[in-house]
Design an enzyme around this catalytic site. Structure first.
Site, PDB file in Angstrom:
ATOM      1  N   GLU A  78       0.833  -1.215   0.000  1.00 45.97           N
ATOM      2  CA  GLU A  78       0.000   0.000   0.000  1.00 45.97           C
ATOM      3  C   GLU A  78       0.859   1.253   0.000  1.00 45.97           C
ATOM      4  O   GLU A  78       1.682   1.444   0.896  1.00 45.97           O
ATOM      5  CB  GLU A  78      -0.926  -0.025   1.231  1.00 45.97           C
ATOM      6  CG  GLU A  78      -1.913   1.126   1.254  1.00 45.97           C
ATOM      7  CD  GLU A  78      -2.996   0.970   2.323  1.00 45.97           C
ATOM      8  OE1 GLU A  78      -3.394  -0.175   2.621  1.00 45.97           O
ATOM      9  OE2 GLU A  78      -3.429   1.997   2.855  1.00 45.97           O
ATOM     10  N   ASP A 278       4.904 -14.476  12.040  1.00 46.23           N
ATOM     11  CA  ASP A 278       3.580 -14.954  11.669  1.00 46.23           C
ATOM     12  C   ASP A 278       2.563 -13.817  11.860  1.00 46.23           C
ATOM     13  O   ASP A 278       2.066 -13.592  12.955  1.00 46.23           O
ATOM     14  CB  ASP A 278       3.263 -16.164  12.570  1.00 46.23           C
ATOM     15  CG  ASP A 278       1.913 -16.789  12.264  1.00 46.23           C
ATOM     16  OD1 ASP A 278       1.106 -16.158  11.563  1.00 46.23           O
ATOM     17  OD2 ASP A 278       1.680 -17.901  12.753  1.00 46.23           O
ATOM     18  N   HIS A 376      -3.767  10.217  -1.377  1.00 49.68           N
ATOM     19  CA  HIS A 376      -3.914   9.038  -2.232  1.00 49.68           C
ATOM     20  C   HIS A 376      -3.963   9.422  -3.705  1.00 49.68           C
ATOM     21  O   HIS A 376      -3.471   8.702  -4.551  1.00 49.68           O
ATOM     22  CB  HIS A 376      -5.192   8.275  -1.855  1.00 49.68           C
ATOM     23  CG  HIS A 376      -4.975   7.388  -0.675  1.00 49.68           C
ATOM     24  ND1 HIS A 376      -5.778   6.321  -0.394  1.00 49.68           N
ATOM     25  CD2 HIS A 376      -4.052   7.407   0.300  1.00 49.68           C
ATOM     26  CE1 HIS A 376      -5.338   5.733   0.701  1.00 49.68           C
ATOM     27  NE2 HIS A 376      -4.299   6.382   1.142  1.00 49.68           N
TER      28      HIS A 376
HETATM   29  C1  MEV Z   1      -6.386   2.667   4.935  1.00 51.58           C
HETATM   30  O1  MEV Z   1      -5.534   1.604   4.567  1.00 51.58           O
HETATM   31  C2  MEV Z   1      -6.393   2.864   6.451  1.00 51.58           C
HETATM   32  C3  MEV Z   1      -7.380   3.917   6.981  1.00 51.58           C
HETATM   33  O2  MEV Z   1      -8.691   3.607   6.513  1.00 51.58           O
HETATM   34  C4  MEV Z   1      -7.299   3.865   8.490  1.00 51.58           C
HETATM   35  C5  MEV Z   1      -8.364   4.685   9.191  1.00 51.58           C
HETATM   36  O3  MEV Z   1      -9.447   4.921   8.639  1.00 51.58           O
HETATM   37  O4  MEV Z   1      -8.089   5.054  10.360  1.00 51.58           O
HETATM   38  C6  MEV Z   1      -7.042   5.286   6.459  1.00 51.58           C
END
Ligand code: MEV
Length: 425
Positions: A78, A278, A376
Site C-alpha cells: 500500500e 507470523d 492518495h
Molecule cells: C487505509 O488503509 C487505512 C485507513 O482507513 C485507516 C483509518 O481509517 O483510520 C485510512
C-alpha cells in the site's frame, strides 16, 4: 547538499544503510536477491512451490524509540504507509520520541478436557497438583529453562453451557523468551495431556496455543505538541481536537473501530512481515484483544495533556520471535532484524507497537482534516502516469498535471504524453 533518503536512488539508499548501520555487503545484497529468498530455500519452506512472490520493502525513517534511533523495515504493497509513519515519527521526536516495551514474553497454551463427571472437582484437583504439573512441563524443555524461560503458571476455567455441555480448560502460561513459541507450547501441551488424564480422568482433546496472547502485550506511547500538529490552514488545536473526536468514534463504534484498527495493522503487519514473523497470529491476537470488553474497540487511546499536548498510547498482543522459524533463515528477515539492532523479542515488540501508533496518528490526522483522498490522489496519479508509459523523467510532471487537472485517467495521461512527445500537433 546531501539528498534525503527518499530522494536517493535505490543503490544510494543501500549505501546509506550500509554506512549508518554497519550492515555488510553480503547482508545488503540480501535485499537485492529475488524477494530476498532463493527458490531452493522456498522449496524447503512450504509445499508445492512453483515460484516466489515479491512485495516492496521500504525503510521507515526518523524513529527514536526508548532514546535509540531505529531504521524500520516495512514490507507492504500500500502506498503512503512508509512515508506517513516516517513523518509522524519525525513529529514524535520533538516530544522525546516513543517510549515502548512489553509486559512479558508469556504465551498461553490450552488443554480442553472432556468426558469428566465433575469438571469443577477436576479443576480443583489440577490446582492442587499445579506444582507437579509445572515441574513436569519444565523437565520436558530443559533448554528453555537454561535461557531463563519456562512454565510460569497453570490456570483452570470451567466452560458452562457450551454446545457440548460443560468442560474443563487448562491454561498453561509459558515464558518463551525470544521464540514466537507456537511449536514450543504445542509440544509441551501434547506432553502434558497424559499426566493430566492420569490425574483427573476424562479425555484431553485439543492441545494448542491461544493467539489471544494477553500476557505478551506490546505497548508504545508518544507525545505530540500542538505546534507540531498544525499544518496548512489547520491550527494545532484544531488537528488535536479533530483527532480526539475521531478516536472517540472508534472507541464507541465497532464499524469505525475495524477501520481504525486496520490502519494500525497497516504499520504493524508491514514490520511483522519484514521479520518473517507470523502476521496472522499477530492479527488474530490484535482483533481478539480489541474485543476483550465485549465490544470491539480501538487498540489505541488518544488524550489531551494539561499543557495541551496530544498523548497517544497503544497496547496489543505481540507474539513474535527473533529466533527460530523463518526469522533466521530468510536472508532479508535476518538483515532486517540486524538493521533494527534488536536484541530481544521484547525490543522488537516495542518497535512494532510504535509503528502502529505512528500509522494510527497519520490516518487520524488526515481523516480529521483534509481527508485521505488528497494524499492518495497524488500516488494514484503516479500509478496512472506509469501505466500510460511515462518515462522516468516525465513521471513527476505528468502526475502533477493530472492531479492539478483533477482528471486522473489513462486516456488523459496518454493525451498529455502525446503532446509532450510530439505525436499530437
Ligand atoms: C487505509 O488503509 C487505512 C485507513 O482507513 C485507516 C483509518 O481509517 O483510520 C485510512
Amino acid at each position: 547538499m546531501t539528498k534525503k533518503f527518499y530522494q536517493q536512488s535505490i543503490p544510494e539508499r543501500l549505501e546509506t544503510l550500509a554506512q549508518k548501520t554497519g550492515l555488510s555487503a553480503e547482508e545488503v545484497a540480501a535485499y537485492q536477491a529475488e524477494g530476498g529468498l532463493s527458490l531452493e530455500m522456498a522449496d524447503h519452506m512450504i509445499e508445492n512451490v512453483v515460484g516466489l512472490y515479491s512485495l516492496p520493502l521500504g525503510i521507515a525513517q526518523n524513529f527514536v524509540i526508548n532514546g535509540r534511533e531505529v531504521l524500520i523495515p516495512m514490507v507492504i504493497e500500500e502506498p503512503s504507509v512508509v512515508a506517513s509513519v516516517s513523518f509522524m515519527a519525525k513529529l514524535a521526536r520533538n516530544g522525546g520520541g516513543f517510549e515502548a516495551g512489553m509486559s512479558s514474553q508469556e504465551m498461553i497454551g490450552q488443554l480442553q478436557v472432556l468426558d469428566l463427571e465433575d469438571p469443577r472437582k477436576a479443576a480443583e484437583t489440577v490446582l492442587t497438583h499445579k506444582t507437579e504439573l509445572l515441574q513436569a512441563a519444565s523437565d520436558f524443555h530443559p533448554s528453555l529453562i537454561k535461557y531463563g524461560g519456562g512454565p510460569r503458571d497453570l490456570q483452570v476455567h470451567v466452560l458452562e453451557e457450551t454446545p457440548i455441555g460443560s468442560f474443563l480448560v487448562i491454561h498453561l502460561c509459558v515464558d518463551v523468551r525470544d521464540a514466537m513459541g507456537a511449536n514450543l507450547i504445542n509440544s509441551m501441551l501434547e506432553f502434558l495431556a497424559a499426566p493430566v488424564e492420569e490425574l483427573v480422568g476424562g479425555r484431553v482433546h485439543l492441545r494448542i496455543l491461544s493467539n489471544l496472547a494477553d500476557r505478551r502485550l506490546a505497548w508504545a506511547r508518544a507525545r505530540f505538541t500542538c505546534q507540531d500538529l498544525a499544518f496548512g490552514e489547520y491550527s494545532g488545536e484544531q488537528v488535536r481536537d479533530g483527532i480526539l473526536e475521531a478516536w472517540a468514534f472508534a472507541e464507541a463504534d465497532p464499524y469505525r473501530a475495524a477501520t481504525h484498527n486496520k490502519g494500525i495493522m497497516n504499520g504493524i503487519d508491514a514490520v511483522v512481515l519484514a521479520t518473517a514473523n507470523d502476521w496472522r497470529a499477530v492479527e488474530a491476537g490484535a482483533h481478539a484483544y480489541a474485543a476483550r470488553s465485549g465490544l470491539y474497540r480501538s487498540l489505541s487511546t488518544w488524550s489531551k495533556e494539561s499543557n495541551g499536548d496530544l498523548l497517544g498510547f497503544i497496547e496489543l498482543p505481540m507474539a513474535l520471535g527473533i529466533v527460530g522459524g523463518a526469522t533466521q533463515t530468510h536472508p532479508s528477515a535476518k538483515t532486517n532484524l540486524k538493521l533494527m539492532g534488536v536484541k530481544s523479542s521484547a525490543e522488537l515488540g516495542g518497535i512494532i507497537a510504535s509503528v502502529g501508533l505512528a500509522q494510527n496518528l497519520a490516518a487520524l490526522r488526515a481523516l480529521a482534516t483534509e481527508g485521505i483522498q488528497r494524499g492518495h490522489m497524488n500516488l494514484h496519479a503516479r500509478q496512472i502516469a506509469l501505466s500510460a508509459g511515462a518515462k522516468p523523467e516525465q513521471l513527476d510532471a505528468l502526475a502533477a498535471q493530472l492531479a492539478a487537472e483533477k482528471n486522473i485517467n489513462v486516456a488523459r495521461a496518454l493525451e498529455i504524453l502525446g503532446q509532450w512527445n510530439g505525436s499530437i500537433k
